[in-house]
Scaffold this active site. Sequence first.
Site, PDB file in Angstrom:
ATOM      1  CB  ALA B  71      41.226  35.725  49.517  1.00 49.34           C
ATOM      2  CD  GLU B 283      35.413  33.878  49.877  1.00 49.76           C
ATOM      3  OE1 GLU B 283      34.413  34.563  49.722  1.00 49.76           O
ATOM      4  OE2 GLU B 283      36.566  34.367  49.990  1.00 49.76           O
TER       5      GLU B 283
END
Lengths: 340, 340
Positions: B71, B283
């Site tokens: 990301a 994550e």
Amino acid sequence: MIIDCHGHYTTAPEPHNVWREVQKANFKAGGNVDPAYPDISDDEIRESIEKNQLRLIKERGADLTVFSPRASTMAHHVGDEAVSKAWTRRCNDLIKRVVDLFPETFVGVCQLPQSPGVDIAHSIGELERCVNELGFIGCNLNPDPSGGMWNGPPLTDKAWYPFYEKMVELDVPAMVHVSGSCNPNFHATGAHYINADTTAFMQFIQADLFKDFPDLRVIIPHGGGAVPYHWGRYRGLADMLKKPLLRDHVMKNVYFDTCVYHQPGIDLLFRVIDTKNILFGSEMIGAVRGIDPETGNYFDDTKRYVDALPISAEDKAMVFEGNARRVYPRLDKILKAQGR
Amino acid sequence: MIIDCHGHYTTAPEPHNVWREVQKANFKAGGNVDPAYPDISDDEIRESIEKNQLRLIKERGADLTVFSPRASTMAHHVGDEAVSKAWTRRCNDLIKRVVDLFPETFVGVCQLPQSPGVDIAHSIGELERCVNELGFIGCNLNPDPSGGMWNGPPLTDKAWYPFYEKMVELDVPAMVHVSGSCNPNFHATGAHYINADTTAFMQFIQADLFKDFPDLRVIIPHGGGAVPYHWGRYRGLADMLKKPLLRDHVMKNVYFDTCVYHQPGIDLLFRVIDTKNILFGSEMIGAVRGIDPETGNYFDDTKRYVDALPISAEDKAMVFEGNARRVYPRLDKILKAQGR
């Protein structure tokens, strides 16, 4: 006693707001940005307080509110430095009148004449005036005077240092508090406020501000934004950035208020943050004014949530009174002079 | 089974990152922004996964990760639309190779070729390619392709609608996920990520997006930013804005993951948010990679926190598997085709 560290004069008499509209119109038209201020009687001020904050303070059982100008209308991004300066002075003078009318219920905290791109050192004069002449005990410091554009330097940048020097010299803390948002992405009280709190805390982690200013004290309102909920993330990020433990690196200087508007949030706050770092606050009458249909009580009646905590009487006394006296030494002096 | 809805390929082989540096240099020099891509062998990819994500997935006891490009390096603000387009395609193609090498452990979610000021409709082609040709099951949608300047329209602006129409048509959800920050005020993973989550949620409250798109599904990562901690504030603001209760207004379409890196945060999340709205996520390997000295475990080993919750086996099954199958129908189809 019960000290609410976070109240704004959101119910100021209408002529005060009208003056601001005139000022803004004058600015646009190239006119006088410090026009004559209307006569507002003591009775008007009394009424605006008695019907609102004072009524709720009594109903909810608090004693004193640390009171400052309305945060959302500081609007440092409107106009220019002269506009901000004149407006700020009017706002602070009005707070002084409230304090003089209700000296046992309110103490003053000032707005600052910040303006985007203008050196924060230009705000020192008003801080000194408010503390030395008006008897105020702290200030609200806007980390983003642009109103949601975030185009100034972080709070840890050296540009802010002259102001921090003055804060330390005067022995007053700052509440980090943004104002309204002119960025359509950020709802003021639903995003911009909370984001600013989170942002400020992370800035403090990244830098070594409190090494340079070991006596600087900062209150991050709204329960510290997202920080307590993500306390593990912040502890982990401090570790990755090779900073000391948060309790040594940041939490000797940073305090959170209790403006978290439901019991589970308050429970979390007290579970992860040391009691010595928490100050009772409600931001009443402020962002959220309704009654919670799940409890039948006002969302912002944060005293109920603190009362419901399974903590000792000593801890509650710290949160309601002791911590505030410690963080705002000038408040402690005022109270002692009043025999409290 | 245990599905982690939030993993990025943060350990991609170095030649992939080198390609990006060449691309950026070429852009600056006015050269080819889609230069030849290096040969990266299956073994290199296998190694980058086996040593990292796969090792931890096995250690921690998960089964499958919804996997997308890193990301923080989407960096939609770098270069221009052509740069973003070429980089995005390379990143998504690399995810596809991981999925093909480990088809039982990873499913793909795509990066989008967003670019500041460029119509989001230009991202539809890559979404279609990734879903229809590569078999991906969702996308990461950046609410601020400027990288911390926040100068585009809110997610509820009609400008985004053509993209939402395609999402609904393809029956894929989006995770709202910003990238790196080029604003010195915002630390990427400590402020920008969390602020974006909070901001997106408040945008959804202010508007009526889910009236227009009742079938649109959005995952807000990092436990919903500040939202669960301030759930009372958001319920109160919805009330002040005269919107329906959050459960009807927003929570039929919005999901939070469990990327909250300590037990008290996870406890709060489950206390205030319906289990049907929570998807297991870690994550991993991501923002916070260290070991919590207070527990001796990795901060981002979020499965431990969920395991420790006093909730029923049925609720855990929803969080670990059932909700993900519902939110990502194409994942459910892939799993069923695999006999799972």
